[in-house]
Write a protein that holds these residues in place. Structure first.
Motif, PDB file in Angstrom:
ATOM      1  N   GLU A 170      41.649  40.244  37.242  1.00 66.01           N
ATOM      2  CA  GLU A 170      40.783  40.869  38.125  1.00 66.01           C
ATOM      3  C   GLU A 170      40.127  39.921  39.329  1.00 66.01           C
ATOM      4  OE1 GLU A 170      39.556  44.872  36.016  1.00 66.01           O
ATOM      5  OE2 GLU A 170      38.247  42.992  35.163  1.00 66.01           O
ATOM      6  N   SER A 171      40.696  38.867  39.466  1.00 68.71           N
ATOM      7  CA  SER A 171      40.110  37.805  40.406  1.00 68.71           C
ATOM      8  C   SER A 171      40.614  38.475  41.968  1.00 68.71           C
ATOM      9  CB  SER A 171      40.573  36.427  40.050  1.00 68.71           C
ATOM     10  OG  SER A 171      42.384  36.409  40.478  1.00 68.71           O
ATOM     11  N   LEU A 172      39.774  37.688  42.642  1.00 69.89           N
ATOM     12  CA  LEU A 172      39.951  38.517  44.119  1.00 69.89           C
ATOM     13  C   LEU A 172      40.071  37.174  44.915  1.00 69.89           C
ATOM     14  CD1 LEU A 172      40.028  40.602  46.352  1.00 69.89           C
ATOM     15  CD2 LEU A 172      37.509  40.260  46.372  1.00 69.89           C
ATOM     16  N   PHE A 173      41.016  37.077  45.964  1.00 72.93           N
ATOM     17  CA  PHE A 173      41.241  36.056  46.880  1.00 72.93           C
ATOM     18  C   PHE A 173      41.173  36.844  48.040  1.00 72.93           C
ATOM     19  CE2 PHE A 173      42.654  34.013  42.852  1.00 72.93           C
ATOM     20  CZ  PHE A 173      42.382  32.618  43.021  1.00 72.93           C
ATOM     21  N   VAL A 174      40.305  36.549  49.146  1.00 75.63           N
ATOM     22  CA  VAL A 174      40.355  36.925  50.625  1.00 75.63           C
ATOM     23  C   VAL A 174      40.753  35.876  51.341  1.00 75.63           C
ATOM     24  CG1 VAL A 174      38.809  38.271  52.287  1.00 75.63           C
ATOM     25  CG2 VAL A 174      38.406  38.661  50.085  1.00 75.63           C
ATOM     26  N   LEU A 175      41.973  35.914  51.900  1.00 79.45           N
ATOM     27  CA  LEU A 175      42.352  34.839  52.663  1.00 79.45           C
ATOM     28  C   LEU A 175      42.501  35.043  54.216  1.00 79.45           C
ATOM     29  CD1 LEU A 175      45.661  34.162  50.545  1.00 79.45           C
ATOM     30  CD2 LEU A 175      43.517  33.460  50.481  1.00 79.45           C
ATOM     31  N   ALA A 176      41.917  34.388  55.089  1.00 81.15           N
ATOM     32  CA  ALA A 176      42.003  34.352  56.574  1.00 81.15           C
ATOM     33  C   ALA A 176      43.238  33.654  56.955  1.00 81.15           C
ATOM     34  CB  ALA A 176      40.648  33.857  57.106  1.00 81.15           C
ATOM     35  N   HIS A 198      45.343  39.294  44.316  1.00 83.09           N
ATOM     36  CA  HIS A 198      44.638  39.348  42.874  1.00 83.09           C
ATOM     37  C   HIS A 198      45.530  38.469  41.930  1.00 83.09           C
ATOM     38  CE1 HIS A 198      42.141  42.635  44.292  1.00 83.09           C
ATOM     39  NE2 HIS A 198      43.032  43.063  44.918  1.00 83.09           N
ATOM     40  N   GLY A 199      44.533  37.647  40.939  1.00 82.65           N
ATOM     41  CA  GLY A 199      45.317  37.190  39.928  1.00 82.65           C
ATOM     42  C   GLY A 199      46.356  36.101  40.433  1.00 82.65           C
ATOM     43  N   ASP A 200      47.547  36.114  39.606  1.00 85.61           N
ATOM     44  CA  ASP A 200      48.488  35.086  39.918  1.00 85.61           C
ATOM     45  C   ASP A 200      49.362  35.282  41.244  1.00 85.61           C
ATOM     46  OD1 ASP A 200      50.113  37.155  39.331  1.00 85.61           O
ATOM     47  OD2 ASP A 200      51.034  35.942  37.432  1.00 85.61           O
ATOM     48  N   ALA A 201      48.899  36.406  41.942  1.00 90.79           N
ATOM     49  CA  ALA A 201      49.671  36.512  43.204  1.00 90.79           C
ATOM     50  C   ALA A 201      49.228  35.485  44.472  1.00 90.79           C
ATOM     51  CB  ALA A 201      49.375  37.807  43.571  1.00 90.79           C
ATOM     52  N   TYR A 248      41.229  30.872  38.212  1.00 88.55           N
ATOM     53  CA  TYR A 248      41.020  32.044  39.076  1.00 88.55           C
ATOM     54  C   TYR A 248      42.436  32.661  38.789  1.00 88.55           C
ATOM     55  CZ  TYR A 248      36.455  31.253  40.982  1.00 88.55           C
ATOM     56  OH  TYR A 248      34.899  30.988  41.159  1.00 88.55           O
ATOM     57  N   ALA A 249      43.357  32.449  38.946  1.00 87.58           N
ATOM     58  CA  ALA A 249      44.860  32.929  38.990  1.00 87.58           C
ATOM     59  C   ALA A 249      45.071  33.504  37.810  1.00 87.58           C
ATOM     60  CB  ALA A 249      45.986  31.650  39.320  1.00 87.58           C
ATOM     61  N   LYS A 250      44.222  33.065  36.641  1.00 87.29           N
ATOM     62  CA  LYS A 250      44.695  33.441  35.370  1.00 87.29           C
ATOM     63  C   LYS A 250      43.849  34.917  35.089  1.00 87.29           C
ATOM     64  CE  LYS A 250      45.485  28.902  33.268  1.00 87.29           C
ATOM     65  NZ  LYS A 250      44.921  28.004  32.576  1.00 87.29           N
ATOM     66  N   SER A 251      42.904  35.213  36.057  1.00 87.63           N
ATOM     67  CA  SER A 251      42.256  36.389  35.561  1.00 87.63           C
ATOM     68  C   SER A 251      42.798  37.359  36.383  1.00 87.63           C
ATOM     69  CB  SER A 251      40.707  36.061  36.150  1.00 87.63           C
ATOM     70  OG  SER A 251      39.939  37.719  36.474  1.00 87.63           O
ATOM     71  N   PRO A 308      35.371  38.238  37.691  1.00 87.00           N
ATOM     72  CA  PRO A 308      34.219  38.918  36.782  1.00 87.00           C
ATOM     73  C   PRO A 308      33.653  37.623  35.802  1.00 87.00           C
ATOM     74  CG  PRO A 308      36.434  40.065  36.589  1.00 87.00           C
ATOM     75  CD  PRO A 308      36.658  38.977  37.622  1.00 87.00           C
ATOM     76  N   MET A 309      32.366  37.661  35.964  1.00 87.57           N
ATOM     77  CA  MET A 309      31.679  36.549  35.400  1.00 87.57           C
ATOM     78  C   MET A 309      32.408  36.227  33.859  1.00 87.57           C
ATOM     79  SD  MET A 309      29.311  33.998  35.783  1.00 87.57           S
ATOM     80  CE  MET A 309      27.995  34.583  37.017  1.00 87.57           C
ATOM     81  N   THR A 310      32.652  37.089  33.122  1.00 95.00           N
ATOM     82  CA  THR A 310      33.150  36.718  31.767  1.00 95.00           C
ATOM     83  C   THR A 310      34.556  35.998  31.974  1.00 95.00           C
ATOM     84  OG1 THR A 310      34.411  39.027  31.923  1.00 95.00           O
ATOM     85  CG2 THR A 310      32.467  38.818  30.864  1.00 95.00           C
TER      86      THR A 310
END
Length: 195
Positions: free
Chosen positions: A52-58, A7-10, A47-50, A72-74
């Motif tokens: 509550e962003s989500l990254f699903v990495l395979a 999530h976020g900056d991770a 995305y990293a700045k949000s 989030p759309m906002t």
């Protein structure tokens, strides 16, 4: 294969790998994206700045072979929010799926389904969204670079419960392979209730 959620900056340590992956996957039809690593790094940094962003990495070992994003759309850019505002849908009620990209040799293993499941579950956990949404480029059926036998993902998305909304459209610009400059492409949104 391993699925890693960040999530976020991770996501920051993975941005360069994700940029290369997006360029590789989006070069193919229907996106035909010329791409640049600098632009991709800038896009992914949004995305990293949000938080509550989500990254699903395979991952296959340490190598990222697929990724799926949500925010989030906002926290998305104005081009994505505007169609919802115009249609009277509050962007605060929408969780936006940015993309799912997966190298060809890893397709057909259920990862596309997993990407949707993870993003939908995350939107539900956040607990304040009415809709999950994404958009896809619209290309004419007679596009000269459309491969023989190309099958769009509409049936896959429909099976996941998404409805194509012709009333929710935006335009995005990028440089197609072989083009000298960026041109606008129509993008149509697909929606599914989040709850």
């Amino acid at each position: 294969m391993q699925i890693k959620i960040v999530h976020g900056d991770a996501v920051t340590p993975h941005i360069a790998d994700l940029a290369r992956l997006r360029i590789a996957v989006f070069r193919t039809f229907p996106y035909l994206y010329e791409g640049s690593e600098d632009y991709e790094a800038s896009y992914l940094a949004t995305y990293a700045k949000s938080p509550e962003s989500l990254f699903v990495l395979a991952l296959d070992g340490d190598r990222i072979v697929g990724a799926s994003t949500g925010v989030p759309m906002t926290d998305a850019s104005g081009e994505f929010k505007a169609p919802f505002i115009d249609a009277g849908i509050d962007p605060q009620t929408v969780f936006y799926f940015g993309e799912s990209v997966l190298l060809d040799s890893y397709r057909g293993r259920g990862l596309g389904v997993r990407f949707f499941e993870e993003r939908e579950a995350y939107a539900r956990r956040l607990g304040r969204f009415d809709w999950c949404a994404f958009c896809a480029v619209e290309r004419p059926a007679d596009h000269p670079l459309r491969p023989a036998g190309y099958v769009p993902l509409d049936a896959f998305w429909g099976k996941r419960g998404y409805e194509k909304r012709a009333d929710l459209r935006t335009m995005l610009s990028w440089q197609d392979i072989g083009e000298a400059e960026e041109t606008e492409k129509p993008m149509t949104f697909w929606l599914k209730p989040a709850l």
